[in-house]
Design a protein around this motif. Structure first.
Motif, mmCIF file in Angstrom:
data_model
loop_
_atom_site.group_PDB
_atom_site.id
_atom_site.type_symbol
_atom_site.label_atom_id
_atom_site.label_comp_id
_atom_site.label_asym_id
_atom_site.label_seq_id
_atom_site.Cartn_x
_atom_site.Cartn_y
_atom_site.Cartn_z
ATOM 1 N N ASN A 171 41.195 32.116 41.865
ATOM 2 C CA ASN A 171 41.672 30.792 42.276
ATOM 3 C C ASN A 171 42.938 30.820 43.108
ATOM 4 O O ASN A 171 43.429 29.771 43.526
ATOM 5 C CB ASN A 171 41.898 29.906 41.036
ATOM 6 C CG ASN A 171 40.596 29.311 40.532
ATOM 7 O OD1 ASN A 171 39.606 29.263 41.247
ATOM 8 N ND2 ASN A 171 40.591 28.873 39.284
ATOM 9 N N ARG A 217 48.745 33.337 35.423
ATOM 10 C CA ARG A 217 49.312 34.690 35.299
ATOM 11 C C ARG A 217 50.518 34.805 36.227
ATOM 12 O O ARG A 217 50.375 34.645 37.434
ATOM 13 C CB ARG A 217 48.274 35.750 35.637
ATOM 14 C CG ARG A 217 47.202 35.949 34.566
ATOM 15 C CD ARG A 217 46.256 37.070 34.957
ATOM 16 N NE ARG A 217 45.254 37.335 33.945
ATOM 17 C CZ ARG A 217 45.375 38.254 32.986
ATOM 18 N NH1 ARG A 217 46.479 38.991 32.934
ATOM 19 N NH2 ARG A 217 44.410 38.453 32.111
ATOM 20 N N ASN A 267 43.666 29.749 33.436
ATOM 21 C CA ASN A 267 44.742 30.472 32.748
ATOM 22 C C ASN A 267 45.715 31.010 33.791
ATOM 23 O O ASN A 267 45.310 31.688 34.739
ATOM 24 C CB ASN A 267 44.163 31.634 31.933
ATOM 25 C CG ASN A 267 45.256 32.446 31.255
ATOM 26 O OD1 ASN A 267 46.006 31.932 30.428
ATOM 27 N ND2 ASN A 267 45.371 33.711 31.610
ATOM 28 N N ASP A 299 44.625 43.178 39.357
ATOM 29 C CA ASP A 299 43.379 42.451 39.119
ATOM 30 C C ASP A 299 43.275 41.329 40.155
ATOM 31 O O ASP A 299 44.277 40.702 40.508
ATOM 32 C CB ASP A 299 43.374 41.833 37.718
ATOM 33 C CG ASP A 299 43.287 42.887 36.630
ATOM 34 O OD1 ASP A 299 42.892 44.020 36.944
ATOM 35 O OD2 ASP A 299 43.639 42.576 35.475
ATOM 36 N N GLU A 346 43.492 31.907 37.070
ATOM 37 C CA GLU A 346 42.152 32.446 36.853
ATOM 38 C C GLU A 346 41.111 31.329 36.875
ATOM 39 O O GLU A 346 41.445 30.140 36.960
ATOM 40 C CB GLU A 346 42.108 33.199 35.519
ATOM 41 C CG GLU A 346 42.984 34.447 35.497
ATOM 42 C CD GLU A 346 42.868 35.194 34.191
ATOM 43 O OE1 GLU A 346 42.475 36.362 34.210
ATOM 44 O OE2 GLU A 346 43.180 34.603 33.141
ATOM 45 N N GLU A 347 39.852 31.731 36.760
ATOM 46 C CA GLU A 347 38.758 30.753 36.831
ATOM 47 C C GLU A 347 38.821 29.729 35.710
ATOM 48 O O GLU A 347 38.468 28.565 35.893
ATOM 49 C CB GLU A 347 37.412 31.484 36.795
ATOM 50 C CG GLU A 347 37.088 32.216 38.095
ATOM 51 C CD GLU A 347 35.735 32.894 38.052
ATOM 52 O OE1 GLU A 347 34.977 32.766 39.024
ATOM 53 O OE2 GLU A 347 35.438 33.550 37.030
ATOM 54 N N ILE A 358 42.557 37.711 41.205
ATOM 55 C CA ILE A 358 42.541 36.390 40.577
ATOM 56 C C ILE A 358 41.883 35.421 41.551
ATOM 57 O O ILE A 358 42.425 35.129 42.620
ATOM 58 C CB ILE A 358 43.961 35.910 40.232
ATOM 59 C CG1 ILE A 358 44.725 36.994 39.468
ATOM 60 C CG2 ILE A 358 43.896 34.619 39.427
ATOM 61 C CD1 ILE A 358 44.137 37.366 38.136
#
Length: 439
Positions: free
Chosen positions: A195, A259, A257, A191, A253-254, A193
């Protein structure tokens, strides 16, 4: 005197000749043959002459043989295809069976505009990460990690990341969408991401734009990473040791969050089993002290790296430099002198919660304990960060014997110590950012 009849046709035709009546006279006073009454002659029999060409039986035989040969050819072709597929199935490895989602190289090539430089969003020790678009929609963006297969380590990382990350599903872990093998190219698809990495938000972005990561975001990121490691260590079907926890392997993430990704050095263990690795892997500054002695990685060594990471999040400083500075040492000295809040990133100014900062710094120091048995499990770490449990007090010697000096702090490897330590491990090599010696 002789009387006879003869007839002939060309060589390319056939015909039948019949004598239906004849009149003949020989001798006598009037040697004239009697005139024949043609109306009284019988009709000629039907023409039974066979035309020249192939015999019907021969034609039937040819057709039958052609049919048999065609059927045998088709069967042979089907057998060859089946045998090829059977051979391919026999050489499939576990990671290919467990995570069969394979992308076409052509689709990835088009998605990244032929892997152009302007599509690069990151680089690492094993390859380059590109941003791609499967479709025109921005929601279908992917990150394609193109591994450099210049050594067996690259292939090992490729397989390790598929077999470990391919089946993991957690909101704080990077989702692996699929993989691709094409000639010498090894590719992993994640996926996208937006940011980027935590490393860039702590260092690169503030240098470029002056935007500093807020305290609330830092605190939530610390708890999110802890949650992801808890899943790896205790909540999944097997124990997963990441072995390379650091800011550049945390994507944001935006909604901020975090990962945790890059499972190229990860190891999987059945519950109840022990690690038997004897080589050192990881990144200098995040490696637990026991790794430089035995090479045995464990969940406790991941906890140590996490401790360094959250100290880095709070202070905005790298864990070590080319000199004698070690982040955990520095924070511990400030705690001993009662000035632990002086460690908070000065770029935050007064825009942080003092109690939360003290909490995170205390948890970080506890995780960085020099003795693995004194480090908390990730479940307790998360309880500390959520204020469900009080953080135990850390003794002043922080795991050292009384005869040990501060300069012998084994939790962080300086350049001099690294060279002496790794000389004894013939399988170990040191890159600019990571220590990688096998799996």
């Amino acid at each position: 005197m002789f009387v006879g009849f003869t007839a002939a046709t060309g060589k390319d035709q056939s015909s039948a000749h019949y004598i239906m009546g004849w009149s003949f006279s020989s001798g006598g006073e009037t040697p004239i043959a009697e005139t024949l009454n043609l109306s009284e002659l019988p009709p000629p029999p039907p023409n039974t002459a066979k035309k020249r060409g192939y015999n019907g039986k021969i034609i039937a035989l040819i057709v039958a043989l052609s049919t048999v040969v065609s059927i045998m050819f088709v069967l042979l072709l089907i057998f060859m295809i089946y045998k090829k597929r059977l051979q391919q199935e026999e050489i499939l490895e576990d990671w290919e069976i467990d995570h069969p989602h394979r992308f076409r190289y052509k689709d990835l090539y088009n998605a990244t505009d032929g892997f152009k430089e302007n599509r690069i969003i990151g680089t690492g020790g094993f390859g380059i990460v590109y941003r791609g678009n499967i479709n025109s929609s921005s929601s279908d963006q992917i990150a394609v990690k193109k591994i450099t297969p210049n050594s067996m380590q690259g292939v090992r990382e490729f397989v390790a990341e598929i077999e470990s990350l391919g089946r993991l599903r957690h909101k704080n872990l990077v989702n692996l969408q699929g993989w691709c093998k094409h000639k010498n190219d090894l590719l992993l698809i994640y996926d996208y991401i937006p940011n980027g990495s935590l490393d860039s938000l702590l260092y690169s972005k503030p240098r470029r734009s002056g935007a500093v990561l807020s305290w609330n975001a830092r605190f939530q990121i610390a708890k999110g990473i802890a949650s992801g490691l808890l899943y790896l260590h205790e909540e999944w079907e097997q124990i997963v040791i990441h072995r390379d926890v650091k800011p550049s392997n945390v994507l944001i993430e935006e909604d901020m969050n975090p990962r945790l990704g890059d499972f190229g050095l990860a190891r999987l263990y059945q519950r109840g089993s022990q690690s038997h690795t004897t080589v050192v892997v990881g990144t200098i500054g995040y490696m637990a002290p026991e790794l430089t002695r035995s090479g045995n990685s464990s969940s406790a060594s991941d906890v140590f790296a996490f401790g360094v990471l959250i100290l880095e999040i709070v202070t905005g400083r790298k864990p070590t430099d080319s000199g004698t500075f070690f982040l955990a040492d520095w924070v511990m000295e400030l705690k001993t002198s009662g000035e632990i809040l002086s460690a908070v990133d000065p770029r935050l100014g007064s825009g942080y919660d003092g109690e939360e900062a003290r909490l995170v710094l205390a948890v970080g120091l506890l995780c960085c304990h020099q003795k693995a048995e004194f480090r908390p499990a990730m479940r307790m770490v998360l309880r500390y960060l959520n204020r469900d449990e009080n953080v135990p007090e850390i003794v002043d010697n922080w795991g050292y014997s009384d005869s040990s000096s501060r300069s012998d702090l084994g939790g962080y490897v300086s350049s001099d110590r690294a060279s002496s330590s790794y000389t004894s491990l013939s399988l170990t090599r040191i890159s600019s950012s990571s220590v990688i010696s096998g799996r």
